[in-house]
Scaffold this motif. Structure first.
Motif, PDB file in Angstrom:
ATOM      1  N   ARG A  69       0.841  -1.203   0.000  1.00  0.00           N
ATOM      2  CA  ARG A  69       0.000   0.000   0.000  1.00  0.00           C
ATOM      3  C   ARG A  69       0.875   1.252   0.000  1.00  0.00           C
ATOM      4  N   HIS A  70       1.978   1.204   0.737  1.00  0.00           N
ATOM      5  CA  HIS A  70       2.932   2.311   0.771  1.00  0.00           C
ATOM      6  C   HIS A  70       3.496   2.555  -0.627  1.00  0.00           C
ATOM      7  N   GLN A  71       3.843   1.489  -1.318  1.00  0.00           N
ATOM      8  CA  GLN A  71       4.374   1.583  -2.677  1.00  0.00           C
ATOM      9  C   GLN A  71       3.343   2.220  -3.615  1.00  0.00           C
ATOM     10  N   CYS A  72       2.098   1.792  -3.507  1.00  0.00           N
ATOM     11  CA  CYS A  72       1.026   2.343  -4.332  1.00  0.00           C
ATOM     12  C   CYS A  72       0.776   3.816  -3.996  1.00  0.00           C
ATOM     13  N   TYR A  73       0.757   4.131  -2.712  1.00  0.00           N
ATOM     14  CA  TYR A  73       0.475   5.494  -2.252  1.00  0.00           C
ATOM     15  C   TYR A  73       1.526   6.477  -2.758  1.00  0.00           C
ATOM     16  N   TYR A  74       2.791   6.104  -2.656  1.00  0.00           N
ATOM     17  CA  TYR A  74       3.877   6.993  -3.069  1.00  0.00           C
ATOM     18  C   TYR A  74       4.317   6.757  -4.510  1.00  0.00           C
ATOM     19  N   LYS A  75       3.630   5.846  -5.207  1.00  0.00           N
ATOM     20  CA  LYS A  75       3.929   5.527  -6.606  1.00  0.00           C
ATOM     21  C   LYS A  75       5.398   5.166  -6.807  1.00  0.00           C
ATOM     22  N   LEU A  76       5.881   4.272  -5.936  1.00  0.00           N
ATOM     23  CA  LEU A  76       7.262   3.814  -6.014  1.00  0.00           C
ATOM     24  C   LEU A  76       7.355   2.636  -6.981  1.00  0.00           C
ATOM     25  N   THR A  77       8.500   2.466  -7.600  1.00  0.00           N
ATOM     26  CA  THR A  77       8.671   1.344  -8.526  1.00  0.00           C
ATOM     27  C   THR A  77       8.868   0.035  -7.779  1.00  0.00           C
ATOM     28  N   LYS A  78       9.401   0.116  -6.576  1.00  0.00           N
ATOM     29  CA  LYS A  78       9.684  -1.084  -5.790  1.00  0.00           C
ATOM     30  C   LYS A  78       9.222  -0.854  -4.350  1.00  0.00           C
ATOM     31  N   ALA A  79       8.658  -1.887  -3.760  1.00  0.00           N
ATOM     32  CA  ALA A  79       8.202  -1.778  -2.371  1.00  0.00           C
ATOM     33  C   ALA A  79       9.399  -1.741  -1.427  1.00  0.00           C
ATOM     34  N   MET A  80       9.246  -0.976  -0.351  1.00  0.00           N
ATOM     35  CA  MET A  80      10.303  -0.896   0.665  1.00  0.00           C
ATOM     36  C   MET A  80      10.316  -2.180   1.496  1.00  0.00           C
ATOM     37  N   ASP A  81      11.400  -2.365   2.237  1.00  0.00           N
ATOM     38  CA  ASP A  81      11.482  -3.487   3.165  1.00  0.00           C
ATOM     39  C   ASP A  81      10.349  -3.337   4.187  1.00  0.00           C
ATOM     40  N   ALA A  82       9.539  -4.367   4.320  1.00  0.00           N
ATOM     41  CA  ALA A  82       8.357  -4.306   5.183  1.00  0.00           C
ATOM     42  C   ALA A  82       8.706  -4.113   6.646  1.00  0.00           C
ATOM     43  N   ARG A  83       9.937  -4.383   7.034  1.00  0.00           N
ATOM     44  CA  ARG A  83      10.309  -4.278   8.443  1.00  0.00           C
ATOM     45  C   ARG A  83      10.829  -2.895   8.821  1.00  0.00           C
ATOM     46  N   CYS A  84      10.962  -1.995   7.860  1.00  0.00           N
ATOM     47  CA  CYS A  84      11.568  -0.692   8.160  1.00  0.00           C
ATOM     48  C   CYS A  84      10.614   0.204   8.951  1.00  0.00           C
ATOM     49  N   HIS A  85      11.186   1.192   9.573  1.00  0.00           N
ATOM     50  CA  HIS A  85      10.454   2.121  10.429  1.00  0.00           C
ATOM     51  C   HIS A  85       9.398   2.902   9.636  1.00  0.00           C
TER      52      HIS A  85
END
Length: 185
Positions: free
Chosen positions: A88-104
């Motif tokens: 959802r974070h990736q979709c919201y910020y329109k990132l090409t790759k999802a961030m590590d799910a464990r990050c802050h």
């Protein structure tokens, strides 16, 4: 400061939310929403509804204001895995790759997903940014009143009456004869 608008942390709550463009004086009448604006607003509303864990169960977009009925379930954001939050974070910020799910950052993002204030602020800001760029004479600043109104619907009867009120808004404004004919509702 951001306050959660739940009576308690155990029960699902419903809210009637109203956002308004400032009064329709001569200076502001140019900012009334037309069909194209309303269509984009609805598209944006549905997109944010997919990202957030709260749910828009009814809406009506008018020329100078909008009504929503939002369902907020306490702790709904905790029912999602960190991987789902990262998507959802990736979709919201329109990132090409999802961030590590464990990050802050993902854990912080999770906290906002069930927050009505963040939902309404995102809707207003993203629409305003798009709207300001659509006008021939570029416009700056916020389009909406600084505060939105939210009313807790404390009973089933209040929810039912509010659903009817929102649904019949276009009929009361004499825009259509039947609410089924109004496409922004």
């Amino acid at each position: 400061m951001n306050y959660r608008r739940l009576i308690d942390g155990e029960h699902t709550c419903f809210y009637h939310v109203i956002i308004k463009i400032p009064d329709r004086t001569d200076i502001h009448s140019d900012y009334a929403l037309n069909e194209k604006h309303k269509a984009f607003f609805v598209k944006l509303l549905f997109w944010l509804d997919e990202i957030y864990t709260l749910e828009c169960i009814n809406y009506c977009i008018m020329s100078t204001h909008a009504h929503f009925i939002l369902k907020v379930e306490p702790g709904a954001e905790n029912n999602l895995s960190l991987k789902e939050i990262a998507q959802r974070h990736q979709c919201y910020y329109k990132l090409t790759k999802a961030m590590d799910a464990r990050c802050h950052e993902i854990r912080e993002f999770r906290r906002r997903l069930n927050d009505m204030s963040h939902f309404v602020a995102d809707l207003e800001k993203r629409f305003t940014r798009w709207y300001n760029n659509q006008l021939e004479k570029k416009r700056r600043g916020s389009l909406w009143n600084p505060r939105y109104k939210s009313v807790l619907l404390g009973s089933r009867m209040a929810l039912l009456r509010c659903l009817q009120y929102v649904e019949l808004n276009s009929v009361r404004a004499k825009m259509v004869v039947d609410p089924g004919y109004y496409e922004f509702c």
